[in-house]
Design an enzyme around this catalytic site. Structure first.
Site, mmCIF file in Angstrom:
data_model
loop_
_atom_site.group_PDB
_atom_site.id
_atom_site.type_symbol
_atom_site.label_atom_id
_atom_site.label_comp_id
_atom_site.label_asym_id
_atom_site.label_seq_id
_atom_site.Cartn_x
_atom_site.Cartn_y
_atom_site.Cartn_z
ATOM 1 N N HIS A 95 -5.960 -68.992 -25.896
ATOM 2 C CA HIS A 95 -4.749 -68.242 -26.506
ATOM 3 C C HIS A 95 -5.045 -66.650 -26.959
ATOM 4 O O HIS A 95 -4.143 -66.035 -26.893
ATOM 5 C CB HIS A 95 -4.911 -68.751 -27.963
ATOM 6 C CG HIS A 95 -4.960 -70.127 -28.202
ATOM 7 N ND1 HIS A 95 -3.801 -71.077 -27.934
ATOM 8 C CD2 HIS A 95 -5.950 -71.340 -28.708
ATOM 9 C CE1 HIS A 95 -4.029 -72.266 -28.187
ATOM 10 N NE2 HIS A 95 -5.154 -72.482 -28.353
ATOM 11 N N HIS A 121 -11.039 -60.584 -31.712
ATOM 12 C CA HIS A 121 -10.062 -61.237 -30.659
ATOM 13 C C HIS A 121 -8.912 -60.264 -30.861
ATOM 14 O O HIS A 121 -8.746 -59.530 -31.902
ATOM 15 C CB HIS A 121 -9.716 -62.672 -30.517
ATOM 16 C CG HIS A 121 -8.634 -63.085 -32.116
ATOM 17 N ND1 HIS A 121 -9.595 -63.224 -33.116
ATOM 18 C CD2 HIS A 121 -7.411 -62.658 -32.431
ATOM 19 C CE1 HIS A 121 -8.739 -63.348 -34.362
ATOM 20 N NE2 HIS A 121 -7.640 -63.007 -33.690
ATOM 21 N N HIS A 123 -4.139 -59.423 -30.165
ATOM 22 C CA HIS A 123 -2.986 -60.066 -29.841
ATOM 23 C C HIS A 123 -2.123 -58.786 -29.040
ATOM 24 O O HIS A 123 -2.180 -57.766 -29.581
ATOM 25 C CB HIS A 123 -2.300 -60.370 -31.311
ATOM 26 C CG HIS A 123 -2.878 -61.368 -31.882
ATOM 27 N ND1 HIS A 123 -2.862 -62.831 -31.781
ATOM 28 C CD2 HIS A 123 -4.007 -61.211 -32.962
ATOM 29 C CE1 HIS A 123 -3.796 -63.366 -32.671
ATOM 30 N NE2 HIS A 123 -4.444 -62.461 -33.301
ATOM 31 N N GLU A 134 0.701 -58.055 -34.497
ATOM 32 C CA GLU A 134 1.110 -59.226 -35.484
ATOM 33 C C GLU A 134 1.916 -58.614 -36.567
ATOM 34 O O GLU A 134 2.919 -58.666 -37.062
ATOM 35 C CB GLU A 134 0.074 -60.064 -35.679
ATOM 36 C CG GLU A 134 -0.509 -60.788 -34.472
ATOM 37 C CD GLU A 134 -0.584 -62.209 -34.922
ATOM 38 O OE1 GLU A 134 -1.957 -62.283 -35.442
ATOM 39 O OE2 GLU A 134 -0.318 -63.065 -34.380
ATOM 40 N N HIS A 147 -8.094 -58.231 -34.161
ATOM 41 C CA HIS A 147 -8.761 -58.883 -35.699
ATOM 42 C C HIS A 147 -10.275 -59.173 -35.468
ATOM 43 O O HIS A 147 -10.694 -59.572 -34.633
ATOM 44 C CB HIS A 147 -7.825 -60.079 -35.683
ATOM 45 C CG HIS A 147 -6.505 -60.142 -36.067
ATOM 46 N ND1 HIS A 147 -5.526 -60.998 -35.786
ATOM 47 C CD2 HIS A 147 -5.738 -59.109 -36.733
ATOM 48 C CE1 HIS A 147 -4.420 -60.720 -36.260
ATOM 49 N NE2 HIS A 147 -4.449 -59.473 -36.809
ATOM 50 N N THR A 228 -3.369 -66.353 -38.687
ATOM 51 C CA THR A 228 -2.075 -66.402 -37.694
ATOM 52 C C THR A 228 -2.025 -67.421 -36.608
ATOM 53 O O THR A 228 -0.900 -67.342 -35.808
ATOM 54 C CB THR A 228 -1.827 -64.821 -37.356
ATOM 55 O OG1 THR A 228 -2.801 -64.559 -36.258
ATOM 56 C CG2 THR A 228 -1.941 -63.702 -38.440
ATOM 57 N N THR A 229 -3.106 -68.334 -36.526
ATOM 58 C CA THR A 229 -2.936 -69.320 -35.358
ATOM 59 C C THR A 229 -3.353 -70.400 -36.350
ATOM 60 O O THR A 229 -3.809 -70.359 -37.250
ATOM 61 C CB THR A 229 -3.917 -69.052 -34.479
ATOM 62 O OG1 THR A 229 -5.302 -68.788 -34.902
ATOM 63 C CG2 THR A 229 -3.889 -67.749 -33.739
HETATM 64 ZN ZN LIG Z 1 -5.660 -63.137 -34.799
#
Ligand SMILES: [Zn+2]
Ligand SMILES: *[C@@H]1O[C@H](CO)[C@@H](O)[C@H](O)[C@H]1NC(C)=O
Ligand SMILES: *[C@@H]1O[C@H](CO)[C@@H](O)[C@H](O)[C@H]1NC(C)=O
Ligand SMILES: *[C@@H]1O[C@H](CO)[C@@H](O)[C@H](O)[C@H]1NC(C)=O
Ligand SMILES: *[C@@H]1O[C@H](CO)[C@@H](O)[C@H](O)[C@H]1NC(C)=O
Ligand SMILES: *[C@@H]1O[C@H](CO)[C@@H](O)[C@H](O)[C@H]1NC(C)=O
Length: 356
Positions: A95, A121, A123, A134, A147, A228-229
């Site tokens: 992801h 991680h 995005h 995000e 994040h 958010t996941t």
């Molecule tokens: Zn995140």
């Protein structure tokens, strides 16, 4: 009434059959959520009910929902300067690219508790549309978003115990923009080629994680939201830094093109792009900001008033002049009577020239 009864029952039955069919035809496979396709974010809530529930993230940060809060002090970053002799695990989890952090890394100053860092991680978007943050600010997406995930280690023994408890998690969010080369982010990006495929892992030297934060980290947005996941646990105290950091075009492109969501050797590889969730509804919540919005300092305010007076004056003069010219032309043309066209036009041009 009497006619709609059976019809409604038939419709309900049809709906039941329709809903039952897909799950019989294709049994859903565990953790195979994605951003695109049939397991995309619209269907996350089927398996992860919180994703369709309250306090969801990310959100759009816009002036209507912002409120200054003088109690929001600067955060303290403890143990963030990880020695280069410590090795940190960088992995591709299908992801995102994830860096597991050192257990001696904490943030303090959110509330009375300490929050221990667990991983960071990113995005991002794709090379054609490099706008994959995000959180958005006034509707605007940034290139990417970092994040750094923490859990309340004063109250809970580990991340999984904290993650479904209110106030269990704290995430720091950094918005990335295209700009100059960023040597600190390259301490992650330069290893992407070693984690191209899902499940791959590489150990990279520690570095000062605080370098990944923007300037003036005391200026931030704060609100209560969610992961958010999936499982979208509504247990996250968010800190989105007001200022962005810059990474170069080449660095962004590396992030947008290096990774795959799929295993090495998968016959149909899927590029890891656009791994961001859409902004969520934000009702009956507020976002607190640690900074005053400096749009209207006294000096700017008085400057603004002077400018608008001057502009109004200029506009007024223009209107008066315009009307005067129009009246003047009308008078002229009525004197010349019905005479229109080629002979008349050059004459008036000359007259207006002498006017200016
Ligand atoms: Zn995140
Ligand atoms: C998906 O299902 C297949 C077969 O049912 C199984 O072998 C595989 O491990 C599952 N994958 C995940 C991620 O659950
Ligand atoms: C981080 O630690 C290194 C030694 O491991 C030191 O040289 C460096 O000055 C430290 N950086 C900061 C910002 O404290
Ligand atoms: C990193 O991965 C290695 C090998 O999988 C493991 O032994 C080690 O404990 C991991 N370290 C961290 C900090 O997660
Ligand atoms: C996390 O803590 C809980 C509660 O103490 C415990 O049951 C669980 O095994 C721990 N999980 C891990 C992964 O250590
Ligand atoms: C959190 O999860 C654990 C284990 O799944 C469960 O026992 C607990 O009731 C959950 N707590 C909340 C607040 O949902």
């Amino acid at each position: 009434m009497s006619r709609s009864g059976p019809r409604a029952a038939a419709a309900a039955l049809l709906l039941l059959i329709l809903q039952a069919q897909p799950s019989r035809a294709a049994p859903r496979n565990g953790s195979k959520w994605t951003y695109m396709g049939p397991n995309g974010e619209k269907s996350w809530s089927k398996k992860y009910p919180s994703c369709g529930g309250l306090l969801q993230s990310p959100i759009d940060l816009h002036s209507d929902i912002l409120q200054y809060n003088a109690n929001l002090g600067p955060l303290e970053f403890q143990g963030y300067n990880v020695s280069s002799s410590e090795l940190l695990n960088l992995t591709n989890n299908g992801h995102s690219v994830k860096l597991y952090l050192h257990p001696d890394m904490y943030i303090q100053g959110l509330d009375s508790h300490r929050y221990r860092a667990i991983q960071l991680h990113l995005h991002w978007g794709d090379s054609k549309e490099p706008f994959g943050s995000e959180h958005t600010i006034s509707g605007k997406h940034f290139a990417a978003e970092l994040h750094i995930v923490h859990y309340n280690s004063d109250r809970y023994p580990n991340f999984s115990a904290a993650s479904n408890q209110s106030g269990g998690l704290a995430v720091l969010a950094v918005l990335l923009e295209r700009g100059s080369f960023n040597p600190s982010y390259d301490k992650i990006f330069s290893h992407l080629q070693h984690v191209k495929y899902k499940g791959q892992q590489v150990r990279i030297p520690g570095f000062n994680i605080e370098e990944l934060l923007p300037e003036k980290p005391a200026e931030y947005y704060r609100y209560e939201g969610s992961l958010t996941t999936p499982p979208c646990s509504p247990t996250v105290l968010w800190t989105v830094f007001r200022n962005t950091v810059q990474v170069s075009q080449e660095q962004l492109l590396a992030l947008e093109t290096a990774l795959y969501c799929t295993d090495m050797g998968d016959p149909s590889p899927i590029e890891m792009v656009n791994n961001f969730r859409q902004v969520q509804k934000f009702e009956e919540r507020m976002v607190y900001i640690s900074f005053q919005q400096e749009l209207l300092t006294d000096a700017e305010l008085s400057m603004g008033i002077i400018l608008s007076v001057v502009l109004a004056g200029v506009l007024g003069i223009c209107i008066v002049l315009g009307v005067a010219i129009w009246l003047f032309r009308r008078k002229k043309s009525s004197k010349k009577g019905e005479n229109k066209g080629v002979i008349y036009k050059p004459a008036i041009k000359k007259e207006t020239e002498t006017l200016s």
